[in-house]
Design an enzyme around this catalytic site. Structure first.
Site, mmCIF file in Angstrom:
data_model
loop_
_atom_site.group_PDB
_atom_site.id
_atom_site.type_symbol
_atom_site.label_atom_id
_atom_site.label_comp_id
_atom_site.label_asym_id
_atom_site.label_seq_id
_atom_site.Cartn_x
_atom_site.Cartn_y
_atom_site.Cartn_z
ATOM 1 C CE1 TYR A 476 -4.198 2.010 0.103
ATOM 2 C CE2 TYR A 476 -2.556 3.307 1.702
ATOM 3 C CZ TYR A 476 -3.844 2.975 0.915
ATOM 4 O OH TYR A 476 -4.947 4.120 0.929
ATOM 5 C CB SER A 556 -7.182 2.533 -2.838
ATOM 6 O OG SER A 556 -7.837 3.754 -2.668
ATOM 7 C CG ASP A 639 -14.059 3.760 -6.742
ATOM 8 O OD1 ASP A 639 -14.207 4.798 -5.796
ATOM 9 O OD2 ASP A 639 -13.231 3.239 -6.554
#
Length: 707
Positions: A476, A556, A639
């Site tokens: 991430y 993301s 989204d």
């Protein structure tokens, strides 16, 4: 580095013969060119930013047709989907919380699309179903975003998401009767609900109602803090606080446990924030600007009358606990209650007249219990390299709950007695998979600049290090968010197939506090990508895997991570799974809440930051004539956090540039948002992703798998 060790011939053969050229949809190129400080940047797929146009909708259908034809043709796909359903078909409980003498908790019987909220008068009493999202929408696609129970336990506010988007509707239910009141508040975003002490109403925040047809694309500006009184219409809700001259300020209102103060937290896409408060017993509408210097992060914890406790990184990168007496709020009067530690403080609660603090030591949890004076009382014993969270409650409660999980330990709920320090198992799941076959090790490797980075590696016990193991590397690396161990039956299924699961705790996260986060912010973003690439090279050099067997995955900001790394080092990876990624770093700030990410990315409006962004933006660094690894991009039509245009533009450029025959596809989910709306949809999407890996990493599914 990855070429130092031999790759088995069977793996080498994969690169030469496993792929056949796909016929992608014809995606027209426009002639849009932007000028950034004298640099002209083409944006040929700008038209795909209009999600409502007929052209975009037709393109989505055409891309999905190609993708699903490819995925449905993978023989193992059905086995994988069936096995996912088998291993997830077990009873799961959420952590209980107590209000008005009642216990509230969630439960999923196994394959329910959404977990159900139950209420019980005691821990041993018979629970009663209170809110079941599965019957509120067709297929249970509208998840419940959160709950807030009034102090007396009579009413509960619950938020229902619009197909997984960030827009929510607030409803109020009578806990005794299980029936909804007429109160409905539509178009709520980035807000919880905080009840007034008397239970007559609650505080919430939102934006103005969006224009029809632009609900999922319009920018989110001018947040307002409201109070809703039960039995009245939304149009009658009172505005408590707003800043018409600060369009990017967002507000959260929380009532203190004693009901005396409304704490107003103010954030605006930066690492710092402001905190104001309102004395609810004082006459008038005066709001006090308690922390208004915009000089650090301040998280309100609790209060003891006029003494307010905060978690802050003010002169403490790993965070500390301070006390501010609001009668003399000047900084010179602040008191440090728990000083900064060598480990990063992740969160803290005041429960049972103690501070219960969660720290991270090398990316796994340690729990400390301190007196209200700050003295260390005890350390909560945990099972190993895992993650513990919870410990909420009231200041005088001696009972609290927490969960513990790791890559090989299913999430278990514990009851904790604050007075004695005793933990007892409250709910332990019975997972239909033998987790004793797996093991987790933590390794440390060096990034390009010599920085020591931790990584968790989970696999079957006794696995051979021969470079032939199919491996997923996950990361991430942004917004100070830490990647800590957790159990997933999906991951366990990958391990069953002989796979390796790796999580790299790269810079940009919060594993080592603010300094770890700051090391990969703005013009230093490349450090996160260097760390991730170094993790891949470590795995290959130490023969956990090899390039044709190595997949990278992230969602993301993690989708951005995958996009950046695969465009920088396409020869290093065997497959790529970027999900809902921020792929256009020059225009992300122009959509919905994207402007709030400037604290990590910087923006193309700043020349120095533009010079950095243009070098790492995945969409802008796809090079025609390059052989890119097999790639499955995933996104969703609802989204409204990372709008799907990011993925649309990225895959269009990738398909046009692909010189090799490896598939580069996009899977576009419907009626889902930033994270799949229902369990069945999530299992379908994950089965597709893993089937894609099975085919492209040449994974042999064990005999009888899924039978």
């Amino acid at each position: 580095m990855y070429s130092k060790f031999p790759i088995p011939m069977a793996i080498l053969a994969l690169t030469a013969s496993a792929y056949s050229q796909l016929a992608y949809p014809d995606t027209p190129k426009g002639d849009t060119v932007d000028n950034y400080f004298g640099t002209k940047v083409p944006d040929p797929y700008r038209w795909l930013e209009d999600a409502n146009s007929a052209e975009t909708k037709n393109w989505v259908q055409a891309e999905n047709k190609v993708t699903f034809a490819y995925l449905n043709d993978i023989p193992e796909r059905a086995q994988i989907r069936k096995r996912f359903g088998q291993v997830l078909n077990y009873e799961r409980f959420g952590m209980p919380f107590k209000k008005g003498g009642k216990y509230f908790f969630t439960r999923n019987d196994g394959l329910q699309n959404q977990s159900v909220l139950f209420v019980s008068n005691s821990l041993k009493g018979t629970p009663r179903r209170l809110i079941d999202p599965n019957v509120m929408s067709k297929g249970g696609v509208d998840p419940i975003g959160g709950y807030s129970v009034s102090e007396d336990g009579k009413h509960i506010v619950y938020s229902k998401s619009l197909h997984g988007s960030d827009w929510n509707e607030f409803h109020v239910r009578d806990v005794k009767t299980g029936k909804d009141l007429p109160d409905v508040i539509k178009w709520v975003k980035f807000s919880g609900a905080s009840w007034s002490k008397d239970g007559k109403g609650f505080y919430y925040s939102t934006y103005d109602e969006p224009k029809a047809g632009h609900e999922l694309q319009s920018a989110n500006y001018y947040h307002k803090l409201y109070y809703h009184r039960l039995g009245t219409k939304k149009s009658e809700d009172k505005i408590i606080f707003q800043k018409p001259d600060q369009k990017e300020w967002n507000f959260g209102g929380d009532v203190t446990e004693d009901g005396r103060y409304l704490i107003i937290g103010i954030w605006y896409g930066k690492e710092t924030n402001r905190v104001y408060y309102k004395d609810l017993k004082a006459k008038g509408n005066k709001i006090v600007k308690l922390l208004d210097k915009d000089d650090a992060a301040y998280d309100f914890i609790a209060n003891n009358g006029p003494i307010f406790w905060f978690q802050t990184d003010k002169m403490a990168p790993n965070k500390k606990i301070i006390a501010i007496d609001i009668r003399k709020p000047q900084q010179v009067n602040w008191k440090t209650v728990i000083p900064e530690s060598k480990d990063a403080l992740q969160g803290i609660n005041v429960t049972g007249n103690h501070f219960i603090a969660e720290y991270l030591h090398d990316a796994h949890t340690q729990i400390e219990v301190h007196s209200l004076a700050g003295k260390l009382t005890r350390v909560v014993k945990l099972l190993g390299l895992g993650t513990a969270s919870g410990f909420g409650g009231k200041k005088n409660d001696n009972e609290t709950f927490y969960t513990y999980t790791s890559y090989t330990s299913p999430t278990t709920v514990y009851r904790y007695d604050v007075a004695t320090g005793k933990s007892t198992v409250f709910r332990k799941p019975k997972v239909p998979i033998d987790v004793s076959k797996f093991t987790t090790e933590q390794v440390f490797y060096r990034s390009e600049d010599g920085t020591r980075v931790p990584m968790f590696i989970t696999h079957k016990k006794g696995m051979k290090l021969d470079g032939a193991n199919p491996t997923i590397l996950y990361g991430y690396g942004g917004f100070g968010i830490s990647q800590t161990p957790y159990f997933s039956t999906i991951t366990a299924t990958w391990l069953e197939m002989g796979g390796v699961w790796c999580v790299a705790n790269i810079r940009g996260g919060g594993e080592y506090g603010k300094s770890w986060h700051d090391a990969a912010r703005k013009t230093h973003r490349q450090k996160a990508y260097d760390d991730f690439i170094a993790a891949a090279e470590y795995l290959i050099a130490n023969q956990y895997t090899s390039t044709p067997k190595l997949a990278i995955e992230g969602g993301s900001n993690g989708g951005l991570l995958v996009g950046a790394c695969m465009t920088q080092r396409p020869e290093l990876f065997g497959a790529c799974l970027p999900a809902v990624g921020v792929m256009d770093l020059l225009r992300y700030q122009k959509f919905t809440i994207g402007w709030a990410w400037a604290s990590d990315y910087g923006t193309s409006d700043n020349e120095k930051e533009f010079d950095s962004l243009i070098k790492i933006s995945p969409y802008h660094n796809i090079r025609p004539g390059t052989s890119y690894p097999p790639t499955l991009v995933t996104t969703a039509d609802h989204d409204d956090r990372v709008v799907p245009a990011h993925s649309f533009k990225f895959i269009s450029a990738l398909q046009a540039a692909q010189a090799g025959s490896a598939p580069v596809l996009i899977r576009i989910e419907t009626q889902s948002g930033h994270g799949t709306a229902s369990l069945s949809k999530a299992l379908d999407e994950t089965a597709d992703a893993y089937a894609f890996l099975v085919k492209n990493l040449n994974v042999t599914v064990p005999a009888g798998f899924g039978s």
